[in-house]
Motif scaffolding. Structure first.
Motif, PDB file in Angstrom:
ATOM      1  N   ALA A   1       0.855  -1.198   0.000  1.00 42.28           N
ATOM      2  CA  ALA A   1       0.000   0.000   0.000  1.00 42.28           C
ATOM      3  C   ALA A   1       0.883   1.236   0.000  1.00 42.28           C
ATOM      4  CB  ALA A   1      -0.897   0.000   1.230  1.00 42.28           C
ATOM      5  N   ILE A   2       0.642   2.094  -0.978  1.00 44.97           N
ATOM      6  CA  ILE A   2       1.324   3.395  -0.994  1.00 44.97           C
ATOM      7  C   ILE A   2       0.365   4.363  -0.311  1.00 44.97           C
ATOM      8  CG2 ILE A   2       2.475   5.125  -2.436  1.00 44.97           C
ATOM      9  CD1 ILE A   2       3.480   2.299  -2.989  1.00 44.97           C
TER      10      ILE A   2
ATOM     11  N   GLY B   1      -0.392  -3.248   7.385  1.00 40.74           N
ATOM     12  CA  GLY B   1      -0.049  -1.960   8.002  1.00 40.74           C
ATOM     13  C   GLY B   1       1.416  -1.875   8.411  1.00 40.74           C
ATOM     14  N   SER B   2       2.159  -3.013   8.311  1.00 41.79           N
ATOM     15  CA  SER B   2       3.582  -2.990   8.689  1.00 41.79           C
ATOM     16  C   SER B   2       4.304  -1.928   7.860  1.00 41.79           C
ATOM     17  CB  SER B   2       4.228  -4.356   8.440  1.00 41.79           C
ATOM     18  OG  SER B   2       3.666  -5.315   9.299  1.00 41.79           O
ATOM     19  N   ARG B   3       5.096  -1.120   8.542  1.00 41.71           N
ATOM     20  CA  ARG B   3       5.775   0.008   7.884  1.00 41.71           C
ATOM     21  C   ARG B   3       7.054  -0.491   7.217  1.00 41.71           C
ATOM     22  NH1 ARG B   3       3.450   4.868  10.045  1.00 41.71           N
ATOM     23  NH2 ARG B   3       2.433   4.556  12.048  1.00 41.71           N
ATOM     24  N   LEU B   4       7.127  -0.372   5.895  1.00 42.13           N
ATOM     25  CA  LEU B   4       8.252  -0.933   5.141  1.00 42.13           C
ATOM     26  C   LEU B   4       9.209   0.123   4.611  1.00 42.13           C
ATOM     27  CD1 LEU B   4       6.187  -3.553   3.089  1.00 42.13           C
ATOM     28  CD2 LEU B   4       7.291  -3.852   5.312  1.00 42.13           C
TER      29      LEU B   4
ATOM     30  N   ASN C   1       2.247   1.365  17.121  1.00 38.17           N
ATOM     31  CA  ASN C   1       2.023   2.309  16.015  1.00 38.17           C
ATOM     32  C   ASN C   1       3.323   2.673  15.295  1.00 38.17           C
ATOM     33  OD1 ASN C   1       0.216   3.771  14.431  1.00 38.17           O
ATOM     34  ND2 ASN C   1       0.463   5.630  15.652  1.00 38.17           N
ATOM     35  N   GLN C   2       4.423   2.487  15.961  1.00 33.82           N
ATOM     36  CA  GLN C   2       5.708   2.755  15.298  1.00 33.82           C
ATOM     37  C   GLN C   2       6.054   1.654  14.310  1.00 33.82           C
ATOM     38  OE1 GLN C   2       8.638   3.581  18.395  1.00 33.82           O
ATOM     39  NE2 GLN C   2       8.196   5.753  18.151  1.00 33.82           N
ATOM     40  N   VAL C   3       5.536   0.476  14.551  1.00 36.45           N
ATOM     41  CA  VAL C   3       5.839  -0.672  13.701  1.00 36.45           C
ATOM     42  C   VAL C   3       4.753  -0.884  12.653  1.00 36.45           C
ATOM     43  CG1 VAL C   3       6.246  -3.170  13.731  1.00 36.45           C
ATOM     44  CG2 VAL C   3       7.078  -1.749  15.615  1.00 36.45           C
TER      45      VAL C   3
ATOM     46  N   TYR D   1      -3.861   2.928   9.061  1.00 36.81           N
ATOM     47  CA  TYR D   1      -4.154   2.230   7.812  1.00 36.81           C
ATOM     48  C   TYR D   1      -5.221   1.150   8.000  1.00 36.81           C
ATOM     49  CZ  TYR D   1      -3.478  -0.898   3.848  1.00 36.81           C
ATOM     50  OH  TYR D   1      -3.692  -1.697   2.755  1.00 36.81           O
ATOM     51  N   LEU D   2      -5.323   0.635   9.209  1.00 33.18           N
ATOM     52  CA  LEU D   2      -6.205  -0.508   9.447  1.00 33.18           C
ATOM     53  C   LEU D   2      -7.672  -0.127   9.315  1.00 33.18           C
ATOM     54  CD1 LEU D   2      -4.466  -2.122  12.557  1.00 33.18           C
ATOM     55  CD2 LEU D   2      -4.091  -2.593  10.136  1.00 33.18           C
ATOM     56  N   PRO D   3      -8.483  -1.020   8.745  1.00 27.94           N
ATOM     57  CA  PRO D   3      -9.921  -0.765   8.709  1.00 27.94           C
ATOM     58  C   PRO D   3     -10.493  -0.805  10.133  1.00 27.94           C
ATOM     59  CG  PRO D   3      -9.401  -2.936   7.812  1.00 27.94           C
ATOM     60  CD  PRO D   3      -8.103  -2.254   8.062  1.00 27.94           C
ATOM     61  N   GLU D   4     -11.679  -0.253  10.291  1.00 26.56           N
ATOM     62  CA  GLU D   4     -12.292  -0.062  11.611  1.00 26.56           C
ATOM     63  C   GLU D   4     -12.221  -1.314  12.498  1.00 26.56           C
ATOM     64  OE1 GLU D   4     -13.481   3.180  11.672  1.00 26.56           O
ATOM     65  OE2 GLU D   4     -13.449   2.910  13.841  1.00 26.56           O
ATOM     66  N   GLU D   5     -12.631  -2.421  11.931  1.00 24.51           N
ATOM     67  CA  GLU D   5     -12.715  -3.655  12.726  1.00 24.51           C
ATOM     68  C   GLU D   5     -11.334  -4.096  13.204  1.00 24.51           C
ATOM     69  OE1 GLU D   5     -14.523  -7.886  11.610  1.00 24.51           O
ATOM     70  OE2 GLU D   5     -15.763  -6.210  10.939  1.00 24.51           O
ATOM     71  N   ALA D   6     -10.351  -4.040  12.300  1.00 21.85           N
ATOM     72  CA  ALA D   6      -8.993  -4.461  12.658  1.00 21.85           C
ATOM     73  C   ALA D   6      -8.388  -3.502  13.685  1.00 21.85           C
ATOM     74  CB  ALA D   6      -8.121  -4.506  11.407  1.00 21.85           C
ATOM     75  N   LEU D   7      -8.678  -2.218  13.527  1.00 23.77           N
ATOM     76  CA  LEU D   7      -8.157  -1.242  14.489  1.00 23.77           C
ATOM     77  C   LEU D   7      -8.736  -1.506  15.876  1.00 23.77           C
ATOM     78  CD1 LEU D   7      -6.616   1.395  15.141  1.00 23.77           C
ATOM     79  CD2 LEU D   7      -8.670   2.651  14.495  1.00 23.77           C
ATOM     80  N   THR D   8     -10.039  -1.728  15.937  1.00 23.05           N
ATOM     81  CA  THR D   8     -10.688  -2.022  17.223  1.00 23.05           C
ATOM     82  C   THR D   8     -10.065  -3.266  17.856  1.00 23.05           C
ATOM     83  OG1 THR D   8     -12.730  -1.072  16.363  1.00 23.05           O
ATOM     84  CG2 THR D   8     -12.930  -2.477  18.303  1.00 23.05           C
TER      85      THR D   8
END
Lengths: 305, 280
Positions: free
Chosen positions: A75-76, A146-149, B227-229, B234-241
């Protein structure tokens, strides 16, 4: 890409990602490379951000240690932040695109930025993330969406019209000053006489009449003669007002930087070098036309293009 | 011409003037109900506006002054503020700031705009809500009396489609608010902040509000590291929750486990101590 901490999985190097820099500027005009400072910004000046990003997809698959048979999806994303402080006070997603196969041409990212939502700084963070979860036994391969690459961050200080710019506003006089004497004037200086100690940007405001469309357009485009005429008049009004008021005249030299008095003193020094306040007052009384013309000359800002 | 409404800004010297006026009861200290003209005139050397880019809007300033006064009176002002009155004031004001269409742009992200509100425009309500001693409540910044409520309103708003739109601004403890809003890496992302607030409520319902302080502190630490990793935004609502709830669950489990170990340890010490006490 630089981080102050190590990520617990394989990432993408700059060799895999082809990215130079963002270009920034006014929509419709040629853009220029982004730098740490953007001059002459205000809420009315919307911006345009453009970038080209290339990606060696095959190299990315190898770099991340992707297992055979697993499709890599990247994902960009671009997030835009604003607000002063170490971190932006508000971050918002501005762009998102998922890539799951080699790209034949560099990706063009073109983002309009609404300046009314900006404050003090513009932070632009371009990142490549893992788009979907991956099943793998390799402990070093990123697995979670979501892993930051890879990332690139640009941080621009927005010069927001503080001390350096004249407080000015374009508005319809027919609406704002209906029934008042200045309704047909091309400009109107709003100021409170006799307050040289007041903050300049807080107490002085120049209104330009939007109903005079051609004139307002010349001001907006920075036409040198138009600006010289208008600002010369402003200088005359403010200097006269201070010099005619005996109490204000006596306090001019003691006014702090950023005050009305300090601005007037600066103009007087430019127009009448090496003359005392009393001598300038004498000149204004004896030969007002020379006084006015001197200030109008000082308002010459040259060609702004 | 833009529609941005420019608000007055107060310089740091103006904040100093306000604080010294409150201390010495000089001209910068206003009687309740002082007019807007008097307030602007008194601080004119320290009040300024953006040079361009919008319109100075006196009507909006007057509206804010009137509305905050109404809310304060509704919440008991000028009678001394109790915890309950303060809480009600905060919640109502957060909702007002949170949904006002003219209070959402970049102008409101400026500390000096809020310094003007707390020191000049709404001075008596700052004093009533806190006291004249607390400089941080007057100066612009995350602890400013009104700026903190604006941020909360803007961030925790669930949206007009919800019956309990402002639910989150009322349920969190002050400590929980601080953990979210004094961490810019969290507070800058409204969706993440709301997800944490909701997880706080769920966890508090499960283990009790009294145990939440330690849980919240450790959970937000864990989430910031996560959040640093992973880009949580970016995560959709369900995944973020799910991510946020997992962090709270992990922390509550660890704390419960630590408590068990401590209790067993204390029991062992007591058991070991018992004979000697008996023998003595």
């Amino acid at each position: 890409m630089s981080r102050s901490y190590a990520l617990p999985f394989l990432t993408l190097s700059d060799d895999v990602v082809g990215f130079d820099q963002w270009l920034i500027g006014d929509p419709g005009d040629p853009l220029f490379p982004i730098s740490m400072q953007l001059e002459a910004w205000d809420y009315a000046r919307d911006l345009q951000l453009d970038a080209r990003l290339d990606l060696d997809f095959e190299a990315a698959v190898k770099a991340l240690g992707m297992p055979d048979g697993e499709n890599l999806k990247l994902a960009i994303v671009v997030n835009i932040g604003t607000g002063s402080g170490r971190f932006a006070r508000r971050m918002q997603s501005a762009f998102k695109k998922v890539i799951e196969a080699p790209i034949e041409e560099p990706l063009i990212i073109s983002l309009p930025v609404d300046s009314c939502n900006l404050s003090g700084r513009l932070l632009v963070r371009l990142e490549i993330l893992l788009a979907e979860d991956i099943a793998t036994d390799n402990p070093l391969t990123p697995r979670i969406a979501g892993s930051r690459l890879w990332s690139d961050t640009s941080n621009v200080h927005l010069e927001d019209g503080g001390d350096a710019r004249f407080p000015m506003e374009v508005l319809s006089f027919k609406q704002a000053f209906q029934g008042q004497r200045q309704v047909d004037s091309p400009w109107y200086l709003h100021m409170r006489p006799g307050s040289p100690e007041a903050d300049f940007t807080g107490s002085v405001r120049l209104y330009v009449n939007a109903d005079h469309e051609i004139f307002a357009e010349r001001v907006s485009k920075g036409d040198p003669v138009t600006l010289q005429t208008m600002l010369g008049d402003v200088m005359i009004q403010m200097c006269r007002s201070a010099l005619e008021d005996e109490e204000a005249r006596d306090t001019l030299n003691d006014c702090e930087e950023g005050s009305v008095g300090s601005q007037i003193t600066g103009w007087l020094e430019l127009a009448f070098p090496n003359m005392s306040i009393e001598d300038i007052h004498g000149l204004m009384t004896a030969t007002p036309s020379a006084f006015h013309a001197s200030l109008l000359s000082t308002a010459d800002m040259g060609d702004t293009e | 011409m833009t529609g941005t409404k420019l608000l007055p800004r107060l310089s740091p010297i103006g904040v100093d003037k306000c604080l010294s006026s409150l201390r010495d009861q000089t001209d910068g200290y206003f009687q309740p109900g002082a007019s807007l003209d008097l307030r602007l005139k008194t601080y004119e050397a320290h009040v300024w506006y953006a040079a361009s880019g919008g319109s100075v809007d006196r009507t909006l300033v007057e509206e804010i002054m009137g509305k905050v006064s109404d809310i304060a009176h509704h919440c008991g002002y000028p009678a001394p503020a109790t915890d309950r009155k303060r809480s009600s004031f905060d919640k109502r004001l957060a909702a007002y700031f949170g949904q006002h269409p003219d209070l959402e742009g970049g102008e409101l992200l400026r500390d000096d705009v809020w310094a003007f509100m707390a020191c000049v425009l709404l001075q008596e309500f700052t004093i009533w809500r806190y006291s004249v001693e607390q400089k941080a409540r007057f100066a612009g910044g995350i602890r400013n009396t009104f700026q903190r409520l604006w941020v909360r309103g803007r961030t925790l708003d669930l949206g007009p489609e919800y019956d309990k739109r402002w639910h989150l601004t009322g349920i969190l403890s002050e400590d929980a608010m601080v953990q979210i809003f004094e961490r810019a890496s969290i507070a800058s992302d409204a969706r993440l902040s709301r997800a944490i607030a909701m997880a706080w409520e769920t966890t508090a319902d499960r283990i009790g509000r009294g145990k939440m302080e330690k849980v919240m502190r450790q959970a937000t630490k864990l989430i910031r590291l996560r959040n640093q990793v992973i880009d949580l935004a970016y995560l959709p609502e369900e995944a973020l929750t799910a991510e946020i709830n997992a962090a709270f669950t992990q922390v509550t489990t660890e704390i419960a486990s630590d408590a068990d170990v401590t209790r067993v340890g204390e029991e062992q010490v007591l058991t070991a101590d018992s004979p000697s006490q008996t023998s003595s």
